[in-house]
Design an enzyme around this catalytic site. Structure first.
Site, PDB file in Angstrom:
ATOM      1  N   CYS A   9      33.733  11.053  40.335  1.00 31.24           N
ATOM      2  CA  CYS A   9      34.233  11.023  38.955  1.00 31.24           C
ATOM      3  C   CYS A   9      34.271   9.573  38.493  1.00 31.24           C
ATOM      4  O   CYS A   9      35.014   8.770  39.061  1.00 31.24           O
ATOM      5  CB  CYS A   9      35.642  11.589  38.876  1.00 31.24           C
ATOM      6  SG  CYS A   9      35.756  13.276  39.420  1.00 31.24           S
ATOM      7  N   GLY A  12      30.947   4.064  36.658  1.00 33.42           N
ATOM      8  CA  GLY A  12      30.877   2.695  36.162  1.00 33.42           C
ATOM      9  C   GLY A  12      30.486   1.752  37.286  1.00 33.42           C
ATOM     10  O   GLY A  12      29.622   2.075  38.115  1.00 33.42           O
ATOM     11  N   THR A  13      31.149   0.608  37.359  1.00 35.38           N
ATOM     12  CA  THR A  13      30.814  -0.409  38.361  1.00 35.38           C
ATOM     13  C   THR A  13      30.916   0.162  39.773  1.00 35.38           C
ATOM     14  O   THR A  13      29.940   0.161  40.539  1.00 35.38           O
ATOM     15  CB  THR A  13      31.775  -1.613  38.213  1.00 35.38           C
ATOM     16  OG1 THR A  13      31.738  -2.043  36.860  1.00 35.38           O
ATOM     17  CG2 THR A  13      31.403  -2.757  39.125  1.00 35.38           C
ATOM     18  N   VAL A  14      32.088   0.668  40.138  1.00 33.59           N
ATOM     19  CA  VAL A  14      32.301   1.120  41.519  1.00 33.59           C
ATOM     20  C   VAL A  14      31.602   2.464  41.764  1.00 33.59           C
ATOM     21  O   VAL A  14      31.005   2.679  42.823  1.00 33.59           O
ATOM     22  CB  VAL A  14      33.815   1.211  41.840  1.00 33.59           C
ATOM     23  CG1 VAL A  14      34.023   1.623  43.281  1.00 33.59           C
ATOM     24  CG2 VAL A  14      34.486  -0.131  41.578  1.00 33.59           C
ATOM     25  N   ARG A  46      29.408   8.758  30.429  1.00 32.27           N
ATOM     26  CA  ARG A  46      27.979   8.549  30.151  1.00 32.27           C
ATOM     27  C   ARG A  46      27.253   8.210  31.441  1.00 32.27           C
ATOM     28  O   ARG A  46      27.879   7.875  32.455  1.00 32.27           O
ATOM     29  CB  ARG A  46      27.771   7.455  29.112  1.00 32.27           C
ATOM     30  CG  ARG A  46      28.485   6.158  29.424  1.00 32.27           C
ATOM     31  CD  ARG A  46      28.629   5.328  28.149  1.00 32.27           C
ATOM     32  NE  ARG A  46      29.823   4.516  28.191  1.00 32.27           N
ATOM     33  CZ  ARG A  46      29.841   3.218  28.448  1.00 32.27           C
ATOM     34  NH1 ARG A  46      28.727   2.579  28.692  1.00 32.27           N
ATOM     35  NH2 ARG A  46      30.973   2.551  28.464  1.00 32.27           N
ATOM     36  N   LYS A 103      44.230   1.286  42.327  1.00 32.38           N
ATOM     37  CA  LYS A 103      45.528   0.757  42.804  1.00 32.38           C
ATOM     38  C   LYS A 103      46.659   1.056  41.835  1.00 32.38           C
ATOM     39  O   LYS A 103      47.797   1.282  42.253  1.00 32.38           O
ATOM     40  CB  LYS A 103      45.459  -0.760  43.051  1.00 32.38           C
ATOM     41  CG  LYS A 103      44.908  -1.572  41.894  1.00 32.38           C
ATOM     42  CD  LYS A 103      43.434  -1.750  42.033  1.00 32.38           C
ATOM     43  CE  LYS A 103      42.847  -2.642  40.968  1.00 32.38           C
ATOM     44  NZ  LYS A 103      41.442  -2.923  41.230  1.00 32.38           N
ATOM     45  N   GLY A 132      39.524  -4.821  47.334  1.00 28.65           N
ATOM     46  CA  GLY A 132      38.120  -4.379  47.226  1.00 28.65           C
ATOM     47  C   GLY A 132      37.462  -4.055  48.540  1.00 28.65           C
ATOM     48  O   GLY A 132      37.816  -3.094  49.217  1.00 28.65           O
ATOM     49  N   GLY A 184      32.042 -11.848  33.193  1.00 27.98           N
ATOM     50  CA  GLY A 184      32.380 -10.466  33.557  1.00 27.98           C
ATOM     51  C   GLY A 184      33.457 -10.372  34.623  1.00 27.98           C
ATOM     52  O   GLY A 184      33.734  -9.291  35.136  1.00 27.98           O
ATOM     53  N   LYS A 202      48.643  -4.019  43.895  1.00 29.86           N
ATOM     54  CA  LYS A 202      48.096  -4.108  45.266  1.00 29.86           C
ATOM     55  C   LYS A 202      49.183  -4.507  46.257  1.00 29.86           C
ATOM     56  O   LYS A 202      49.237  -3.981  47.374  1.00 29.86           O
ATOM     57  CB  LYS A 202      46.941  -5.115  45.297  1.00 29.86           C
ATOM     58  CG  LYS A 202      45.761  -4.683  44.437  1.00 29.86           C
ATOM     59  CD  LYS A 202      44.793  -5.839  44.252  1.00 29.86           C
ATOM     60  CE  LYS A 202      43.643  -5.462  43.347  1.00 29.86           C
ATOM     61  NZ  LYS A 202      42.895  -6.634  42.883  1.00 29.86           N
TER      62      LYS A 202
HETATM   63  N1  LIG Z   1      35.280  -3.200  39.530  1.00 31.69           N
HETATM   64  C1  LIG Z   1      35.708  -3.570  40.735  1.00 31.69           C
HETATM   65  O1  LIG Z   1      35.192  -4.505  41.347  1.00 31.69           O
HETATM   66  C2  LIG Z   1      36.850  -2.825  41.380  1.00 31.69           C
HETATM   67  C3  LIG Z   1      37.332  -3.256  42.637  1.00 31.69           C
HETATM   68  C4  LIG Z   1      38.341  -2.533  43.274  1.00 31.69           C
HETATM   69  C5  LIG Z   1      38.880  -1.421  42.646  1.00 31.69           C
HETATM   70  N2  LIG Z   1      38.415  -1.044  41.412  1.00 31.69           N
HETATM   71  C6  LIG Z   1      38.989   0.145  40.805  1.00 31.69           C
HETATM   72  O2  LIG Z   1      37.987   1.145  40.730  1.00 31.69           O
HETATM   73  C7  LIG Z   1      38.191   1.969  39.592  1.00 31.69           C
HETATM   74  C8  LIG Z   1      36.921   1.961  38.741  1.00 31.69           C
HETATM   75  O3  LIG Z   1      36.676   0.632  38.303  1.00 31.69           O
HETATM   76  P1  LIG Z   1      35.284   0.211  37.646  1.00 31.69           P
HETATM   77  O4  LIG Z   1      35.284  -1.277  37.611  1.00 31.69           O
HETATM   78  O5  LIG Z   1      34.171   0.926  38.285  1.00 31.69           O
HETATM   79  O6  LIG Z   1      35.514   0.747  36.148  1.00 31.69           O
HETATM   80  P2  LIG Z   1      34.404   1.052  35.081  1.00 31.69           P
HETATM   81  O7  LIG Z   1      33.200   0.213  35.314  1.00 31.69           O
HETATM   82  O8  LIG Z   1      35.073   0.992  33.742  1.00 31.69           O
HETATM   83  O9  LIG Z   1      34.016   2.564  35.403  1.00 31.69           O
HETATM   84  C9  LIG Z   1      34.804   3.670  35.083  1.00 31.69           C
HETATM   85  C10 LIG Z   1      33.875   4.763  34.618  1.00 31.69           C
HETATM   86  O10 LIG Z   1      34.606   5.969  34.440  1.00 31.69           O
HETATM   87  C11 LIG Z   1      34.327   6.487  33.146  1.00 31.69           C
HETATM   88  N3  LIG Z   1      35.501   7.203  32.681  1.00 31.69           N
HETATM   89  C12 LIG Z   1      36.746   6.683  32.506  1.00 31.69           C
HETATM   90  N4  LIG Z   1      37.574   7.657  32.070  1.00 31.69           N
HETATM   91  C13 LIG Z   1      36.851   8.778  31.979  1.00 31.69           C
HETATM   92  C14 LIG Z   1      37.145  10.099  31.571  1.00 31.69           C
HETATM   93  N5  LIG Z   1      38.378  10.452  31.180  1.00 31.69           N
HETATM   94  N6  LIG Z   1      36.149  11.021  31.571  1.00 31.69           N
HETATM   95  C15 LIG Z   1      34.896  10.678  31.960  1.00 31.69           C
HETATM   96  N7  LIG Z   1      34.560   9.427  32.355  1.00 31.69           N
HETATM   97  C16 LIG Z   1      35.523   8.493  32.361  1.00 31.69           C
HETATM   98  C17 LIG Z   1      34.026   5.281  32.307  1.00 31.69           C
HETATM   99  O11 LIG Z   1      33.308   5.618  31.163  1.00 31.69           O
HETATM  100  P3  LIG Z   1      33.281   4.585  29.886  1.00 31.69           P
HETATM  101  O12 LIG Z   1      32.587   3.363  30.387  1.00 31.69           O
HETATM  102  O13 LIG Z   1      32.534   5.321  28.854  1.00 31.69           O
HETATM  103  O14 LIG Z   1      34.708   4.331  29.546  1.00 31.69           O
HETATM  104  C18 LIG Z   1      33.205   4.432  33.291  1.00 31.69           C
HETATM  105  O15 LIG Z   1      31.876   4.850  33.317  1.00 31.69           O
HETATM  106  C19 LIG Z   1      39.432   1.401  38.887  1.00 31.69           C
HETATM  107  O16 LIG Z   1      40.568   2.099  39.308  1.00 31.69           O
HETATM  108  C20 LIG Z   1      39.478  -0.040  39.388  1.00 31.69           C
HETATM  109  O17 LIG Z   1      40.792  -0.571  39.366  1.00 31.69           O
HETATM  110  C21 LIG Z   1      37.424  -1.714  40.779  1.00 31.69           C
END
Ligand SMILES: NC(=O)c1ccc[n+]([C@@H]2O[C@H](COP(=O)([O-])OP(=O)(O)OC[C@H]3O[C@@H](n4cnc5c(N)ncnc54)[C@H](OP(=O)(O)O)[C@@H]3O)[C@@H](O)[C@H]2O)c1
Length: 433
Positions: A9, A12-14, A46, A103, A132, A184, A202
Site C-alpha cells: 500500500c 512512493g519513495t519507499v 497513482r 514511525k 531507515g 529533496g 523514532k
Molecule cells: N522516504 C524515506 O526515506 C523514508 C525512510 C524511512 C521511513 N519512511 C516512511 O515510509 C512511509 C512512506 O514514505 P515515502 O517517503 O515513501 O512517502 P511517499 O513518497 O509520499 O509515498 C507515499 C505514497 O502513498 C500514496 N498514498 C498516501 N496516502 C494514500 C491513500 N490514502 N490512498 C492511496 N495512496 C496513498 C502517496 O500518493 P500521493 O503521492 O499521490 O500522495 C504516495 O504514492 C512514511 O511513513 C515514511 O515516514 C520513509
C-alpha cells in the site's frame, strides 16, 4: 516451497524501492527466507514510473489490498496517522500480518495496534520506521537481548543532521534549509524534521524497545534546530564540541528521560563525526558497553532493505505455520514496565550558556555566584573581549552536569541581573561517559 503473498500500500519513495528490490533480489531473498515471496497486489493513489508492474494487479484503493483474501502480508507505506491506522487495524482484523515504515503511526498508535495484533495472533513489524536502512530495532530486540539497556542516543533525522553539518561550515539555517528542500531532503513543510517531531517519533520507539516500556510519544520533550546559530556552533567548536540534534532516552530511577534537542557532543566522539544525511544510534548495554549503528537513515532502497528484512521475518513465520516472533517492544507484554516519562525539569545534563554581559569588574563573579548558589560548577569560560560592543561582551561557559530544574532557576536569576542584557542562550551537552 510455500508462496507468501505480499500486498504493498503506497507506491512512493519507499514503496517503489521495496517493489524494485524485492524483484531484483528475488532469488537470493527466497534462498534466505526459505519460501517464495510474491507481490500479489499493489495499491496507491497513482502509479510510480520507476517500477514495472507487469501483471501484478494495481488499484487506487489501498483497502483493496487489505480485503484481498490471497494477501498474507500488508506492507503499509502510505505514511501519516489516521488512514494508516485505519488501514493497519483493518488488515489485522482480516488476519493479515503487517509491515510498516511508519514511525508516526507506531509512536502514536503503536500500543493500540500491538494489542489488536496480539489478540488476532498476527505480526506487526516496523524496523524501517527507525533509522531507515539501519537494522537498529533488530539489534536492540535481538542482538542485545542479554543486556539491561541504560541509555540510547541517536542522530535519527538525516535532514536535521544535513542542516547542522552545513551550518558547521558557517552557513545560516534558512539558507541550508532551502538547499535541503531543493535536494529533496526536506519536505515543503519541514516542521516534522527541523522541529524534532520525526526524531521524537523514532526515539519513542527506540526507548520502548530498549527499556520495555509502553510507547509514550505525547510525553517526549521535543526541541528543534531552528534556533541554533552559526555563532554557537563556532563557539562550541572552540570549546571542543560539535552541536548535533540528538534523541536521548535514559532509564532512571522511577522513570525514563525522553528528549530530542540540539546537544553539544565532544568532537572526538564517533557520533560527533556523523555528517550529512546519515544517521547513527548509540546504545549502552550493561554487558556489551556502548555499541553504535551507523548508515543511511532514509532513501528508497536503503529503507526498502529494512522493510524487506521484516517481510522475510514474517514470511518465515507464515511459511513455518507459526507467528511466534520477537515481542513487539522486545519484552513480553506482561513484562513491560509502567515507567513514566519524566518531566524535562527532572533530567540531568551539562550546559553550554551564552549571555551578553556588562564589561566591568565583578560581573563574572556575580554570574559564578548565581550558578554556585544552584550547585552548578563551571567547566570552562570564554569572555570575548574582541567582541566588546556598546560596553557589553559575550560570555560563554560550559557547566558540569546539573538537574535542569536548578539550571532553569539559575538562568531566570541571571536574566534578572542588571549586568546581563537579554536572554541567556542554553544548549544541553553530553559526553556519554
Ligand atoms: N522516504 C524515506 O526515506 C523514508 C525512510 C524511512 C521511513 N519512511 C516512511 O515510509 C512511509 C512512506 O514514505 P515515502 O517517503 O515513501 O512517502 P511517499 O513518497 O509520499 O509515498 C507515499 C505514497 O502513498 C500514496 N498514498 C498516501 N496516502 C494514500 C491513500 N490514502 N490512498 C492511496 N495512496 C496513498 C502517496 O500518493 P500521493 O503521492 O499521490 O500522495 C504516495 O504514492 C512514511 O511513513 C515514511 O515516514 C520513509
Amino acid at each position: 516451497m510455500k508462496d507468501v503473498r505480499v500486498g504493498i500500500c503506497g507506491l512512493g519513495t519507499v514503496g517503489g524501492g521495496t517493489f524494485n528490490v524485492l524483484n531484483r533480489n528475488a532469488s537470493l531473498i527466497e534462498g534466505r527466507a526459505g519460501c517464495t515471496i510474491r507481490i500479489g497486489r499493489v495499491a496507491s493513489r497513482r502509479q510510480n514510473d520507476r517500477i514495472e508492474l507487469g501483471d501484478i494487479p494495481f488499484s487506487n484503493d489501498i483497502f483493496d489490498v487489505v480485503n484481498d483474501p490471497d494477501i498474507d502480508v500488508v506492507v503499509e507505506l502510505i505514511g501519516g496517522y489516521d488512514v494508516a491506522r485505519e488501514l493497519v487495524l483493518a488488515a489485522i482484523e482480516n488476519g493479515k500480518h503487517v509491515v510498516t515504515a511508519n514511525k508516526a503511526l507506531i509512536a502514536v498508535h503503536g500500543n493500540e495496534i500491538f494489542e489488536a495484533a496480539e489478540k488476532k495472533g498476527v505480526i506487526v513489524a516496523y524496523e524501517a520506521g527507525v533509522a531507515g536502512g539501519i537494522p537498529v530495532i533488530k539489534a536492540i530486540r535481538e542482538g542485545l537481548v542479554a543486556n539491561r539497556i541504560d541509555w540510547i542516543a541517536g542522530i535519527i533525522n538525516g535532514t536535521g543532521n544535513f542542516i547542522l553539518t552545513e551550518m558547521n561550515a558557517g552557513r545560516e539555517f534558512s539558507d541550508v534549509l532551502k538547499q535541503a528542500q531543493e535536494l529533496g531532503y526536506a519536505e515543503a513543510d519541514p516542521t516534522f524534521d527541523v522541529e524534532g517531531i520525526d526524531a521524537a517519533h523514532k526515539l519513542t520507539i527506540l526507548a520502548s524497545a530498549g527499556f520495555g516500556v509502553p510507547l509514550q510519544f505525547e510525553r517526549a520533550y521535543t526541541e528543534g534546530i531552528s534556533k541554533v546559530t552559526p555563532y554557537d556552533i563556532k563557539h562550541a567548536e572552540m570549546l571542543g564540541y560539535r552541536i548535533k540534534h540528538l534523541g536521548i532516552a535514559r532509564r532512571r530511577e522511577g522513570g525514563i528521560e525522553l528528549r530530542v534537542h540540539p546537544t553539544l557532543v565532544p568532537k572526538e566522539l564517533l557520533i560527533a563525526q556523523v555528517d550529512g544525511v546519515l544517521n547513527a544510534v548509540l546504545v549502552d548495554g550493561d554487558a556489551v558497553g556502548q555499541t553504535m549503528y551507523y548508515g543511511a537513515g532514509a532513501g528508497d532502497e536503503a529503507t526498502a532493505s529494512a522493510v524487506i528484512a521484516d517481510i522475510v521475518d514474517v514470511a518465515r513465520a507464515v511459511s513455518h505455520g507459526s507467528t511466534q516472533r520477537v515481542p513487539y517492544l522486545g519484552f513480553e507484554p506482561s513484562a513491560l514496565e509502567d515507567l513514566p516519562v519524566l518531566p524535562v525539569e527532572d533530567i540531568y545534563s551539562a550546559y553550554y550558556l551564552r549571555m551578553q554581559a556588562e564589561d566591568h569588574p565583578g560581573v563574572l563573579a556575580k554570574i559564578s555566584s548565581v550558578l554556585s548558589e544552584h550547585g552548578i560548577n563551571i567547566e570552562s569560560v570564554v569572555q570575548k573581549e574582541s567582541e566588546l560592543s556598546n560596553g557589553k561582551i559575550p560570555v560563554i561557559m560550559l557547566t558540569h552536569t546539573v538537574q535542569e530544574r536548578q539550571m532553569n532557576q539559575a538562568i531566570a536569576e541571571l536574566e534578572a541581573l542588571a549586568d546581563i542584557d537579554g536572554p541567556v542562550v542554553r544548549i544541553r551537552a553530553e559526553n556519554f561517559s
